[in-house]
Design a protein around this motif. Structure first.
Motif, short mmCIF file in Angstrom:
data_model
loop_
_atom_site.label_atom_id
_atom_site.label_comp_id
_atom_site.label_asym_id
_atom_site.label_seq_id
_atom_site.Cartn_x
_atom_site.Cartn_y
_atom_site.Cartn_z
N SER A 21 0.83 -1.21 0.00
CA SER A 21 0.00 0.00 0.00
C SER A 21 0.87 1.26 0.00
O SER A 21 0.53 2.25 -0.65
N LEU A 22 1.99 1.22 0.74
CA LEU A 22 2.91 2.35 0.73
C LEU A 22 3.48 2.56 -0.67
O LEU A 22 3.61 3.69 -1.14
N PHE B 221 2.03 1.82 -3.46
CA PHE B 221 0.98 2.40 -4.30
C PHE B 221 0.87 3.90 -4.06
O PHE B 221 0.72 4.68 -5.01
N GLY B 222 0.97 4.33 -2.80
CA GLY B 222 0.91 5.76 -2.50
C GLY B 222 2.09 6.51 -3.10
O GLY B 222 1.93 7.60 -3.66
N ILE B 223 3.29 5.92 -2.99
CA ILE B 223 4.47 6.55 -3.58
C ILE B 223 4.34 6.58 -5.10
O ILE B 223 4.73 7.55 -5.77
N PHE C 112 1.65 6.92 -6.78
CA PHE C 112 0.76 8.03 -7.15
C PHE C 112 1.54 9.34 -7.26
O PHE C 112 1.35 10.11 -8.21
N GLN D 174 -4.90 -3.89 -4.49
CA GLN D 174 -5.11 -3.46 -3.10
C GLN D 174 -6.23 -4.27 -2.45
O GLN D 174 -7.20 -4.68 -3.11
N ALA E 250 8.59 2.76 -5.62
CA ALA E 250 7.21 2.29 -5.58
C ALA E 250 7.05 0.98 -6.33
O ALA E 250 6.35 0.06 -5.86
#
Length: 215
Positions: A6-7, A9-11, A13, A102, A177
């Motif tokens: 999940s981290l 995926f955020g990076i 983005f 996710q 990422a």
């Protein structure tokens, strides 16, 4: 491990936002007010992959698309454009695939979710590598051009624009990422369906001994 995915995926983005900014930015190179000729220090000039602009009056810019057909552009610029376009496509596709991987997205499940997350990671790594190649290639040309312009006392001397710094940061984020998305996907909860338990056979209880004897 799911938290790292999940981290990632955020990076990813943030990396995608940076890559798309670089793709459309006009500030890949800007004229140096210090190194340009003194008579031209009040003039602002900058260029990107798709357009270049010049301003003789503050707030008024004259822009053109390099005034060349696509086939007439330098081969290096064509390749840098292609790299960034592909990087933009890969980064967006990586985000979509990563989102499907996710836990909060239930469009797919099981093995397909794992494969989607890993595919998103590979796409994000590819986007980061292409962005890094394009940005570094362009930066090398800016450096070579700067030394040539200062040596010949050209009217303008160009230096790095903000898009190059954003691109370097975005490419690094994309690589990080992609690594997290590809390697840190949560496989345990989905592999439970494929596991089986092995229980050793229990010893059979001895029954009544037969009184019959065979000769």
């Amino acid at each position: 491990m799911a938290q790292f995915g999940s981290l990632g995926f955020g990076i990813g983005f943030l990396a995608t936002a940076g890559i798309l900014y670089c793709l459309g930015s006009r500030y890949w190179q800007i004229n140096s007010q210090v190194s340009s000729q003194q008579v031209n220090r009040g003039i602002q000039s900058y260029a990107g992959l798709w357009v270049r602009c010049m301003s003789y009056i503050p707030g008024v810019f004259q822009c053109d698309n390099y005034d060349e057909s696509y086939l007439g552009l330098p081969a290096a610029l064509q390749a840098q454009r292609a790299f960034m376009v592909i990087a933009g496509i890969f980064s967006v596709a990586g985000l979509v695939a990563g989102a499907l991987g996710q836990d909060c997205i239930h469009a797919i499940s099981g093995r397909e979710k794992i494969y989607a997350a890993r595919a998103g990671g590979v796409l994000m790594i590819s986007a980061g590598a292409l962005t890094l190649a394009s940005i570094s290639w362009y930066a090398a040309e800016v450096v070579a051009q700067f030394h040539q312009e200062t040596a010949t006392q050209a009217s303008f001397a160009y230096q790095f624009g903000v898009a190059l710094f954003v691109g370097w940061a975005a490419s690094g984020l994309a690589l990080v990422a992609g690594g997290l998305m590809a390697c840190c996907t949560c496989t345990e909860e989905y592999e439970e369906d494929y596991r089986y338990s092995y229980n050793p056979p229990k010893a059979a209880k001895a029954g009544p001994r037969s009184t019959s004897e065979y000769v």
